[in-house]
Scaffold this motif. Structure first.
Motif, mmCIF file in Angstrom:
data_model
loop_
_atom_site.group_PDB
_atom_site.id
_atom_site.type_symbol
_atom_site.label_atom_id
_atom_site.label_comp_id
_atom_site.label_asym_id
_atom_site.label_seq_id
_atom_site.Cartn_x
_atom_site.Cartn_y
_atom_site.Cartn_z
ATOM 1 N N GLN A 73 0.824 -1.212 0.000
ATOM 2 C CA GLN A 73 0.000 0.000 0.000
ATOM 3 C C GLN A 73 0.860 1.266 0.000
ATOM 4 O O GLN A 73 0.504 2.252 -0.630
ATOM 5 N N VAL A 74 1.983 1.239 0.682
ATOM 6 C CA VAL A 74 2.831 2.432 0.714
ATOM 7 C C VAL A 74 3.803 2.473 -0.461
ATOM 8 O O VAL A 74 4.562 3.421 -0.604
ATOM 9 N N ARG B 266 7.565 2.242 10.252
ATOM 10 C CA ARG B 266 7.855 2.959 9.008
ATOM 11 C C ARG B 266 6.644 2.944 8.079
ATOM 12 O O ARG B 266 6.289 3.965 7.471
ATOM 13 N N ILE B 267 5.986 1.781 7.968
ATOM 14 C CA ILE B 267 4.816 1.662 7.098
ATOM 15 C C ILE B 267 3.671 2.542 7.596
ATOM 16 O O ILE B 267 2.974 3.197 6.801
ATOM 17 N N LEU B 268 3.474 2.586 8.907
ATOM 18 C CA LEU B 268 2.416 3.430 9.459
ATOM 19 C C LEU B 268 2.664 4.904 9.147
ATOM 20 O O LEU B 268 1.739 5.646 8.779
ATOM 21 N N LEU B 269 3.912 5.339 9.277
ATOM 22 C CA LEU B 269 4.242 6.736 8.975
ATOM 23 C C LEU B 269 4.068 7.034 7.484
ATOM 24 O O LEU B 269 3.530 8.081 7.101
ATOM 25 N N LEU B 270 4.510 6.107 6.632
ATOM 26 C CA LEU B 270 4.345 6.300 5.195
ATOM 27 C C LEU B 270 2.868 6.285 4.800
ATOM 28 O O LEU B 270 2.462 6.979 3.862
ATOM 29 N N THR B 271 2.073 5.505 5.518
ATOM 30 C CA THR B 271 0.636 5.456 5.243
ATOM 31 C C THR B 271 -0.012 6.814 5.480
ATOM 32 O O THR B 271 -0.842 7.274 4.683
ATOM 33 N N VAL B 272 0.355 7.451 6.586
ATOM 34 C CA VAL B 272 -0.185 8.782 6.884
ATOM 35 C C VAL B 272 0.147 9.743 5.749
ATOM 36 O O VAL B 272 -0.707 10.507 5.282
ATOM 37 N N ARG B 273 1.379 9.675 5.256
ATOM 38 C CA ARG B 273 1.797 10.556 4.164
ATOM 39 C C ARG B 273 0.994 10.277 2.904
ATOM 40 O O ARG B 273 0.553 11.202 2.204
ATOM 41 N N VAL C 253 -2.006 8.837 2.671
ATOM 42 C CA VAL C 253 -3.411 9.207 2.856
ATOM 43 C C VAL C 253 -3.588 10.705 2.656
ATOM 44 O O VAL C 253 -4.527 11.157 1.985
ATOM 45 N N LEU C 254 -2.700 11.496 3.219
ATOM 46 C CA LEU C 254 -2.791 12.949 3.062
ATOM 47 C C LEU C 254 -2.609 13.358 1.607
ATOM 48 O O LEU C 254 -3.196 14.351 1.153
ATOM 49 N N GLY C 255 -1.821 12.577 0.866
ATOM 50 C CA GLY C 255 -1.593 12.889 -0.545
ATOM 51 C C GLY C 255 -2.553 12.197 -1.490
ATOM 52 O O GLY C 255 -2.514 12.429 -2.697
ATOM 53 N N ALA C 256 -3.427 11.323 -0.923
ATOM 54 C CA ALA C 256 -4.422 10.589 -1.733
ATOM 55 C C ALA C 256 -3.766 9.903 -2.924
ATOM 56 O O ALA C 256 -4.224 10.005 -4.064
ATOM 57 N N GLN C 257 -2.680 9.162 -2.671
ATOM 58 C CA GLN C 257 -1.923 8.530 -3.738
ATOM 59 C C GLN C 257 -2.312 7.069 -3.909
ATOM 60 O O GLN C 257 -2.544 6.363 -2.930
ATOM 61 N N GLY C 258 -2.353 6.611 -5.168
ATOM 62 C CA GLY C 258 -2.538 5.187 -5.469
ATOM 63 C C GLY C 258 -3.884 4.622 -5.092
ATOM 64 O O GLY C 258 -3.998 3.441 -4.814
ATOM 65 N N ILE C 259 -4.938 5.468 -5.093
ATOM 66 C CA ILE C 259 -6.246 5.002 -4.654
ATOM 67 C C ILE C 259 -6.825 3.978 -5.612
ATOM 68 O O ILE C 259 -7.475 3.017 -5.214
ATOM 69 N N SER C 260 -6.609 4.170 -6.908
ATOM 70 C CA SER C 260 -7.171 3.263 -7.895
ATOM 71 C C SER C 260 -6.137 2.943 -8.960
ATOM 72 O O SER C 260 -5.129 3.626 -9.099
ATOM 73 N N ALA C 261 -6.416 1.866 -9.700
ATOM 74 C CA ALA C 261 -5.552 1.502 -10.821
ATOM 75 C C ALA C 261 -5.776 2.492 -11.951
ATOM 76 O O ALA C 261 -6.856 3.067 -12.082
ATOM 77 N N PRO C 262 -4.763 2.721 -12.803
ATOM 78 C CA PRO C 262 -4.925 3.649 -13.919
ATOM 79 C C PRO C 262 -6.115 3.271 -14.795
ATOM 80 O O PRO C 262 -6.234 2.134 -15.244
ATOM 81 N N GLY C 263 -7.027 4.242 -15.017
ATOM 82 C CA GLY C 263 -8.188 4.001 -15.858
ATOM 83 C C GLY C 263 -9.304 3.233 -15.186
ATOM 84 O O GLY C 263 -10.279 2.851 -15.830
ATOM 85 N N GLN C 264 -9.184 2.958 -13.871
ATOM 86 C CA GLN C 264 -10.187 2.197 -13.145
ATOM 87 C C GLN C 264 -10.677 3.007 -11.954
ATOM 88 O O GLN C 264 -9.940 3.802 -11.378
#
Length: 287
Positions: A149-150, A179-186, A188-199
């Motif tokens: 996820q991160v 480390r993963i928890l901290l990267l997750t917060v980052r 989430v705030l950046g709304a990155q990788g929510i969906s696959a390209p074109g999906q």
């Protein structure tokens, strides 16, 4: 890979302590956000606010996963659900982008079904589609967030996600989880990788080539039980194939099933054929 004493202790006890130490306060602190989201969803979805679905946990044991319902139940004239992109509401899209739809899973963490960090729990129908290596993702509890996820979340291809999952299984530690928890917060705030390209979300997993060979192997022996042993196959001499259970053991505990050529079925991960000569269907020893 060898596991140090500290890593072993963390796997057995420390990870659960971290889960409770974070999940319980987080559930209390985010309760106002959860109640606000529930109220908005109740108005939009006419009372339907909670999404429940069976997911496989550690060792494939099923449990009920909880999320906020971000999609409608809109169907076509034939009664089939519309594609995700058409059912995902504006409010649901925002809840996904902010990851607020995941808040009910804190209850799964408190119950011990989920961990804060681990491979994401996927659909039960994916279980027979995994290769033996991919199935290792179920050696630990699934998580709300994870190494995949991160490193891309739903923007990754399935095979990439599974490689990240297996790497995490081999390297679980307190430092990595923090480390993963901290990267997750980052993320989430950046709304990155929510969906696959074109999906709107992500495409369904339909299996990998390495997993497909095992499914073909099982199907072959189910319909050709007399093809049990290849006398030129070394360790396989005298063995018969049986149904391959989820999380089966090493490849050298299963008989090969060659259909026409050596390259058709190969030892997982090695790229080498089981033996040097192709076998003829329904015969032993390739004769």
């Amino acid at each position: 890979m060898p596991v140090s004493d500290s890593a072993s202790w963390y796997r057995l006890w420390g990870k659960r302590v971290l889960d409770l130490a974070v999940a319980v306060p987080a559930a209390v602190l985010t309760l106002p956000l959860l109640l606000g989201a529930v109220g908005l969803l109740a108005l939009q979805n006419r009372g339907a606010v909670l999404f429940r679905q069976l997911r496989p946990g550690r060792h494939g044991a099923l449990f009920t996963l909880y999320k906020l319902q971000t999609m409608s139940d809109a169907r076509d004239e034939a009664g089939h659900l519309l594609p995700d992109a058409q059912r995902l509401t504006r409010l649901g899209r925002w809840l996904r982008a902010s990851s607020l739809d995941e808040l009910p899973q804190l209850w799964n963490v408190v119950r011990g079904e989920l961990s804060l960090v681990g491979p994401r729990p996927l659909l039960p129908q994916y279980l027979p589609l995994y290769s033996p290596r991919q199935a290792r993702r179920h050696e630990v509890k699934p998580g709300i967030t994870g190494w995949a996820q991160v490193n891309g979340r739903n923007a990754l291809a399935w095979e990439q996600k599974f490689e990240f999952d297996v790497w995490y299984v081999d390297h679980v530690s307190l430092a990595l989880d923090l480390r993963i928890l901290l990267l997750t917060v980052r993320r989430v705030l950046g709304a990155q990788g929510i969906s696959a390209p074109g999906q709107a979300t992500t495409e369904a997993f339909t299996g990998s080539p390495s997993a497909l060979t095992h499914l073909l192997h099982d199907a072959f022996y189910q319909f050709h039980p007399s093809a049990g042993a290849f006398t030129q196959a070394g360790d396989f001499r005298g063995r018969r194939a049986g149904p391959r259970s989820f999380g089966a053991g090493p490849a050298n505990q299963r008989s090969p099933a060659h259909v026409g050529a050596d390259w058709f079925l190969r030892r997982p991960g090695s790229g080498q054929p089981y033996h040097s000569r192709p076998a003829v269907l329904g015969q032993r020893g390739g004769s």
